[in-house]
Design a protein around this motif. Structure first.
Motif, PDB file in Angstrom:
ATOM      1  N   SER A  38       0.834  -1.207   0.000  1.00 35.13           N
ATOM      2  CA  SER A  38       0.000   0.000   0.000  1.00 35.13           C
ATOM      3  C   SER A  38       0.865   1.252   0.000  1.00 35.13           C
ATOM      4  O   SER A  38       0.576   2.224  -0.710  1.00 35.13           O
ATOM      5  CB  SER A  38      -0.923   0.009   1.220  1.00 35.13           C
ATOM      6  OG  SER A  38      -1.868  -1.032   1.152  1.00 35.13           O
ATOM      7  N   LEU A  39       1.919   1.252   0.788  1.00 37.24           N
ATOM      8  CA  LEU A  39       2.825   2.403   0.822  1.00 37.24           C
ATOM      9  C   LEU A  39       3.537   2.585  -0.516  1.00 37.24           C
ATOM     10  O   LEU A  39       3.750   3.718  -0.962  1.00 37.24           O
ATOM     11  CB  LEU A  39       3.829   2.257   1.962  1.00 37.24           C
ATOM     12  CG  LEU A  39       3.224   2.342   3.365  1.00 37.24           C
ATOM     13  CD1 LEU A  39       4.282   2.007   4.419  1.00 37.24           C
ATOM     14  CD2 LEU A  39       2.608   3.702   3.633  1.00 37.24           C
ATOM     15  N   LYS A  40       3.872   1.483  -1.194  1.00 31.94           N
ATOM     16  CA  LYS A  40       4.477   1.574  -2.525  1.00 31.94           C
ATOM     17  C   LYS A  40       3.517   2.246  -3.501  1.00 31.94           C
ATOM     18  O   LYS A  40       3.927   3.052  -4.335  1.00 31.94           O
ATOM     19  CB  LYS A  40       4.855   0.193  -3.054  1.00 31.94           C
ATOM     20  CG  LYS A  40       6.135  -0.340  -2.497  1.00 31.94           C
ATOM     21  CD  LYS A  40       6.468  -1.697  -3.120  1.00 31.94           C
ATOM     22  CE  LYS A  40       7.733  -2.258  -2.505  1.00 31.94           C
ATOM     23  NZ  LYS A  40       8.052  -3.603  -3.007  1.00 31.94           N
ATOM     24  N   SER A  57      11.131   3.490   0.198  1.00 38.17           N
ATOM     25  CA  SER A  57      11.216   2.797   1.479  1.00 38.17           C
ATOM     26  C   SER A  57       9.967   3.205   2.251  1.00 38.17           C
ATOM     27  O   SER A  57       9.477   4.326   2.091  1.00 38.17           O
ATOM     28  CB  SER A  57      12.480   3.153   2.256  1.00 38.17           C
ATOM     29  OG  SER A  57      12.336   4.399   2.898  1.00 38.17           O
ATOM     30  N   PRO A  58       9.436   2.309   3.063  1.00 33.90           N
ATOM     31  CA  PRO A  58       8.260   2.682   3.849  1.00 33.90           C
ATOM     32  C   PRO A  58       8.517   3.940   4.684  1.00 33.90           C
ATOM     33  O   PRO A  58       7.636   4.788   4.817  1.00 33.90           O
ATOM     34  CB  PRO A  58       8.024   1.459   4.735  1.00 33.90           C
ATOM     35  CG  PRO A  58       8.564   0.309   3.933  1.00 33.90           C
ATOM     36  CD  PRO A  58       9.774   0.885   3.245  1.00 33.90           C
ATOM     37  N   ALA A  59       9.720   4.087   5.213  1.00 31.89           N
ATOM     38  CA  ALA A  59      10.035   5.247   6.054  1.00 31.89           C
ATOM     39  C   ALA A  59       9.914   6.556   5.283  1.00 31.89           C
ATOM     40  O   ALA A  59       9.430   7.557   5.825  1.00 31.89           O
ATOM     41  CB  ALA A  59      11.430   5.108   6.640  1.00 31.89           C
ATOM     42  N   VAL A  60      10.332   6.576   4.015  1.00 39.77           N
ATOM     43  CA  VAL A  60      10.229   7.794   3.198  1.00 39.77           C
ATOM     44  C   VAL A  60       8.763   8.190   3.031  1.00 39.77           C
ATOM     45  O   VAL A  60       8.389   9.353   3.185  1.00 39.77           O
ATOM     46  CB  VAL A  60      10.909   7.604   1.823  1.00 39.77           C
ATOM     47  CG1 VAL A  60      10.559   8.736   0.865  1.00 39.77           C
ATOM     48  CG2 VAL A  60      12.419   7.508   1.992  1.00 39.77           C
ATOM     49  N   VAL A  61       7.917   7.206   2.708  1.00 36.87           N
ATOM     50  CA  VAL A  61       6.493   7.496   2.505  1.00 36.87           C
ATOM     51  C   VAL A  61       5.837   7.935   3.807  1.00 36.87           C
ATOM     52  O   VAL A  61       5.091   8.920   3.836  1.00 36.87           O
ATOM     53  CB  VAL A  61       5.755   6.285   1.904  1.00 36.87           C
ATOM     54  CG1 VAL A  61       4.271   6.580   1.719  1.00 36.87           C
ATOM     55  CG2 VAL A  61       6.391   5.886   0.575  1.00 36.87           C
TER      56      VAL A  61
END
Length: 71
Positions: A38-40, A57-61
């Protein structure tokens, strides 16, 4: 927790509060893999300047989402 109306609660909240938020994201939390997927999808669809500068990366989103301002 299937069948207790979670989606309906979220949709009702969105109907009543949509004017209070600049963005709405639906994130599948079935598993860690679906959260990442989902984050992608958010990453791919966003117009965030970070999307063109950083690799996913999930952290960036999550950082981008955390720093959203009302438009």
């Amino acid at each position: 927790m299937g069948g207790i109306g979670k989606t309906q609660i979220c949709m009702k909240f969105n109907d009543k509060m949509a004017d209070q938020f600049s963005h709405l994201f639906w994130i599948d939390t079935t598993s860690e893999d679906t959260v990442v997927q989902s984050l992608k999808e958010i990453y791919k669809k966003t117009s965030s300047p970070q999307a063109s500068v950083f690799s996913f990366s999930p952290a960036v989103v999550l950082n981008w989402i955390a720093n959203l301002k009302s438009e």
